[in-house]
Structure formats: structure tokens, C-alpha cells
Design a protein around this motif. Structure first.
Motif, PDB file in Angstrom:
ATOM      1  N   ASN A 182      11.210 -29.242  47.210  1.00 43.90           N
ATOM      2  CA  ASN A 182      10.549 -28.491  48.278  1.00 43.90           C
ATOM      3  C   ASN A 182      10.967 -28.918  49.690  1.00 43.90           C
ATOM      4  N   ILE A 183      12.191 -29.367  49.845  1.00 41.47           N
ATOM      5  CA  ILE A 183      12.614 -29.748  51.211  1.00 41.47           C
ATOM      6  C   ILE A 183      13.817 -28.940  51.708  1.00 41.47           C
ATOM      7  N   ILE A 184      14.458 -28.174  50.822  1.00 47.34           N
ATOM      8  CA  ILE A 184      15.686 -27.488  51.253  1.00 47.34           C
ATOM      9  C   ILE A 184      15.417 -26.557  52.435  1.00 47.34           C
ATOM     10  N   GLN A 185      14.221 -26.046  52.526  1.00 47.32           N
ATOM     11  CA  GLN A 185      13.890 -25.052  53.568  1.00 47.32           C
ATOM     12  C   GLN A 185      13.280 -25.690  54.808  1.00 47.32           C
ATOM     13  N   ARG A 186      13.120 -27.018  54.789  1.00 44.44           N
ATOM     14  CA  ARG A 186      12.416 -27.656  55.921  1.00 44.44           C
ATOM     15  C   ARG A 186      13.363 -28.218  56.970  1.00 44.44           C
ATOM     16  N   GLY A 187      13.007 -27.997  58.247  1.00 47.03           N
ATOM     17  CA  GLY A 187      13.750 -28.606  59.355  1.00 47.03           C
ATOM     18  C   GLY A 187      13.398 -30.076  59.472  1.00 47.03           C
ATOM     19  N   GLY A 188      13.941 -30.739  60.476  1.00 45.66           N
ATOM     20  CA  GLY A 188      13.705 -32.179  60.641  1.00 45.66           C
ATOM     21  C   GLY A 188      14.381 -32.959  59.535  1.00 45.66           C
ATOM     22  N   THR A 189      13.891 -34.146  59.247  1.00 48.55           N
ATOM     23  CA  THR A 189      14.434 -34.919  58.125  1.00 48.55           C
ATOM     24  C   THR A 189      13.325 -35.742  57.476  1.00 48.55           C
ATOM     25  N   VAL A 190      13.190 -35.601  56.165  1.00 47.25           N
ATOM     26  CA  VAL A 190      12.140 -36.359  55.465  1.00 47.25           C
ATOM     27  C   VAL A 190      12.435 -37.856  55.497  1.00 47.25           C
ATOM     28  N   LEU A 191      13.693 -38.219  55.720  1.00 40.20           N
ATOM     29  CA  LEU A 191      14.032 -39.650  55.800  1.00 40.20           C
ATOM     30  C   LEU A 191      13.794 -40.179  57.210  1.00 40.20           C
ATOM     31  N   LYS A 192      13.346 -39.325  58.109  1.00 40.44           N
ATOM     32  CA  LYS A 192      13.158 -39.677  59.528  1.00 40.44           C
ATOM     33  C   LYS A 192      14.498 -40.118  60.127  1.00 40.44           C
ATOM     34  N   SER A 228      13.284 -23.894  60.259  1.00 39.27           N
ATOM     35  CA  SER A 228      13.851 -23.821  58.916  1.00 39.27           C
ATOM     36  C   SER A 228      15.357 -23.549  59.010  1.00 39.27           C
ATOM     37  N   PRO A 229      16.173 -24.306  58.278  1.00 35.20           N
ATOM     38  CA  PRO A 229      17.625 -24.094  58.370  1.00 35.20           C
ATOM     39  C   PRO A 229      18.040 -22.702  57.895  1.00 35.20           C
ATOM     40  N   SER A 230      19.067 -22.168  58.540  1.00 35.40           N
ATOM     41  CA  SER A 230      19.607 -20.860  58.138  1.00 35.40           C
ATOM     42  C   SER A 230      20.257 -20.987  56.758  1.00 35.40           C
ATOM     43  N   THR A 231      20.517 -19.841  56.162  1.00 33.58           N
ATOM     44  CA  THR A 231      21.202 -19.839  54.855  1.00 33.58           C
ATOM     45  C   THR A 231      22.524 -20.594  54.966  1.00 33.58           C
ATOM     46  N   MET A 232      23.243 -20.317  56.056  1.00 30.95           N
ATOM     47  CA  MET A 232      24.555 -20.952  56.211  1.00 30.95           C
ATOM     48  C   MET A 232      24.416 -22.482  56.247  1.00 30.95           C
ATOM     49  N   ASN A 240      17.766 -32.076  55.541  1.00 31.05           N
ATOM     50  CA  ASN A 240      17.024 -32.229  54.280  1.00 31.05           C
ATOM     51  C   ASN A 240      17.794 -31.645  53.101  1.00 31.05           C
ATOM     52  N   ALA A 241      18.449 -30.508  53.344  1.00 28.64           N
ATOM     53  CA  ALA A 241      19.234 -29.896  52.266  1.00 28.64           C
ATOM     54  C   ALA A 241      20.374 -30.836  51.856  1.00 28.64           C
ATOM     55  N   ALA A 242      20.928 -31.550  52.833  1.00 36.67           N
ATOM     56  CA  ALA A 242      22.016 -32.494  52.533  1.00 36.67           C
ATOM     57  C   ALA A 242      21.488 -33.696  51.746  1.00 36.67           C
TER      58      ALA A 242
END
Ligand code: F6P
Length: 326
Positions: A62-72, A262-266, A20-22
Motif C-alpha cells: 500500500n505504498i506505491i501510490q503514496r508521495g513522500g517516503t516511508v523510510l523518511k 501521489s506519483p504519476s503513472t510514469m 516509495n514505489a522504488a
């Protein structure tokens, strides 16, 4: 240089924390450069079924901190066929999409490579996989989070192993790569680590366990990669129980828990840098490469090289494991 106006982004294959961050970085960098950015749902399947929609800056709020993928995501067999890829091309063409960012693993890059060779759509790959099994980057998006998830779980297992003087055989994911096992095993002080890239036989493990028993070391954690030839944790436990029935042996398969959270900072930073670099590459006319980060610098690897090569594991690691766990 050809001016790029419209790009699309998709996530494909197994999800990985940080995807999601990407996506957020691709969308916001694209918008910053006045591009129209389209999201594709369900990976390549969405290209075929025309599940493509325009994205705005707020689509990725509001997606940078979420796991999974909003695009599925999905694994799409039809995209392996030429006809499938042609359908995908037509759906991109009708929107004048001139660049595609694919966030996924080596299977997804294989698809991107074929697609870009057959049709005139530049593709940029971002390595998104918890397996870290792609050459051309020091880390893949999701790996750090998955290792941390595994470490948290293995630490908990050690508490109960210690209380009961037990042997635990813990299986981690990684498909045919051993990075998750190696990193989580070292970080938790595992007594043994089995990965496909290194020849540790079941007999080696049994010898070690017997030696530990002789010196009254009854708490043992073995981290085994799912792709190891012993047949994962269950395969190894079966053989150990045959040879060492006196040991109190338990199996724990960590499974898909390693893919979530939730993705790590790295991972958030890695994904943000890579997403930004992907749009930059399309604007610069750099095509059909995977974006990696090597020695803290952006690196481009032609998609076919990223697909074929794997990262190598330095044998020195095994010396370290042996010395530190003795
Ligand atoms: O490639 C990521 C991964 O989680 C591997 O570690 C694992 O072998 C595989 O995907 C599991 O895939 P699925 O979720 O489709 O069963």
C-alpha cells in the motif's frame, strides 16, 4: 561472483514522488531472490544512528501510490566526515550487509561514492529528485509528477491572469537546474521561461513585455526557475515593476507543493523498473553505479560521472518556446 545475502535501502536528500514505489521494488525484488532486505530510516543519518530494520514484503504494501517516503529522509552533515561514514560502515557490517541502494539526488550519490571508495560496501544509486539534474538517465523519479503538479497550478493561475489581464511571474523549484521550469512552462504555454542554463536577461523579458503591450497582449505568464540569476520570481518582479510600473504584476512561488502528491503513472513505472534493476545489478556484481533509463533501456553510469555531469538542455527548446508563445 560473490553471493549477496543482505542488502539495505535508504532514501536521502529531498523527497520525490515515486521514492516509495522504488523502495517497494527493491524490497520485493530482494525477497524474490531470497535476500534479507533492511530499511534504513532518515537516509544516511539512520546508518549512523543504527536506525536499520529488516523489511518484509508486507512492509511495502500500500505504498506505491503514496508521495513522500516511508523510510523518511534527511540531509546528514555527519556523513560528510570520515568518522561519520565509519560509524555507518560498522552498523552495516554487524548485519553483514553487502550492498546498499541509495535513492536520492546528486548530493546523496556523492556520499555513496565516498562511502563505497573507503569501505567495501557496493552502492547502487537510483536517481530520485524532482530536479532531473542528473546525467545518465532520461528521467529521474519524481520529475514527471512535479511537472504535472506545477502544470495544474499554472493552468489555474492562467485563468485568473486572463480574467484580470495580469502578468504573473511564477517560480518553480529545480535548485540550479531549469527542467521543471522548461517543461511546465512549455506545457502551459508560458510567454517566457527563464532557466539558469540559458541566457535570457531581464532586459530581454522587459522588451518582450513592452512589445506584447503594444499589441494589446496583456496576459503574460513567465515561469522562472528558482536558480535563475534574476533572483527567482521576486527578483524578476522587482525589476519588471521598476521598468513597467503600468503592468499589473503578481508573483506566485509554487514551492514545496511540487514535491508532494501521489506519483504519476510514469514515476511509478520508472521507480519500479529502477528498483528491480538495482537489485539485479547487486546480484550481477555491478557496483557503484547509478541506474538510469535511457531510450527505454536500463543504463549504468558510474556514480562519480552521475555526480559530476548534468543533463544538457538543447537550445532548440528556446526556439520552440518563442514560436509557440508568440
Ligand atoms: O532537490 C529538490 C528540491 O526540491 C529543489 O528543487 C529545491 O531547491 C530544494 O530541494 C529545497 O530543499 P529543502 O526542502 O531542503 O528546502
Amino acid at each position: 561472483m560473490k553471493k549477496v545475502n543482505n542488502i539495505a535501502v535508504l532514501t536521502s536528500g529531498g523527497d520525490a514522488p515515486g521514492m516509495n514505489a522504488a523502495v517497494r521494488a527493491v524490497v520485493r525484488t530482494g525477497i524474490y531472490h531470497d535476500l534479507n532486505v533492511y530499511g534504513v530510516m532518515y537516509g544516511y543519518r539512520g546508518l549512523l544512528t543504527d536506525d536499520i530494520f529488516p523489511m518484509e514484503s508486507k512492509s511495502v504494501a500500500n505504498i506505491i501510490q503514496r508521495g513522500g517516503t516511508v523510510l523518511k529522509t534527511a540531509r546528514c552533515l555527519e556523513f560528510y566526515e570520515f568518522e561519520g561514514r565509519q560509524k555507518a560502515y560498522e552498523n552495516l557490517k554487524k548485519r553483514n550487509i553487502e550492498g546498499l541502494v541509495v535513492i536520492g539526488g546528486d548530493g546523496s550519490f556523492n556520499g555513496a561514492m565516498k562511502f563505497s571508495q573507503e569501505f567495501d560496501i557496493p552502492c547502487i544509486g537510483l536517481p530520485g529528485t524532482i530536479d532531473k539534474d542528473i546525467a545518465g538517465t532520461d528521467f529521474t523519479i519524481g520529475f514527471d509528477t512535479a511537472v504535472n503538479t506545477a502544470v495544474e497550478a499554472i493552468d489555474k493561475i492562467r485563468d485568473t491572469a486572463d480574467a484580470h489581464d495580469r502578468l504573473f511571474i511564477i517560480e518553480v523549484m529545480g535548485r540550479d537546474a531549469g527542467y521543471l521550469a522548461l517543461h511546465s512552462g512549455i506545457a502551459t504555454g508560458a510567454e517566457n521561461i527563464l532557466i539558469p542554463e540559458h541566457t535570457t536577461t531581464v532586459d530581454d523579458i522587459i522588451n518582450d513585455l513592452q512589445a506584447n503591450e503594444r499589441r494589446k497582449k496583456m496576459v503574460n505568464l513567465i515561469v522562472v526557475a528558482e536558480g535563475h540569476e534574476a533572483g527567482g520570481a521576486n527578483g524578476l518582479a522587482k525589476r519588471v515593476k521598476e521598468k513597467c510600473p503600468q503592468l499589473d504584476t503578481k508573483v506566485c512561488i509554487l514551492g514545496h507543493i511540487q514535491r508532494g502528491g501521489s506519483p504519476s503513472t510514469m514515476d511509478r513505472i520508472l521507480a519500479s523498473r529502477m528498483g528491480y534493476a538495482a537489485v539485479d545489478a547487486l546480484l550481477e556484481g555491478i557496483h557503484n553505479v547509478m541506474i538510469g533509463i535511457v531510450n527505454d533501456k536500463v543504463a549504468y553510469t558510474p556514480l562519480d560521472k552521475a555526480v559530476k555531469a548534468k543533463q544538457e538542455i538543447d537550445p532548440e527548446w528556446f526556439k520552440i518556446v518563442k514560436i509557440l508563445a508568440s
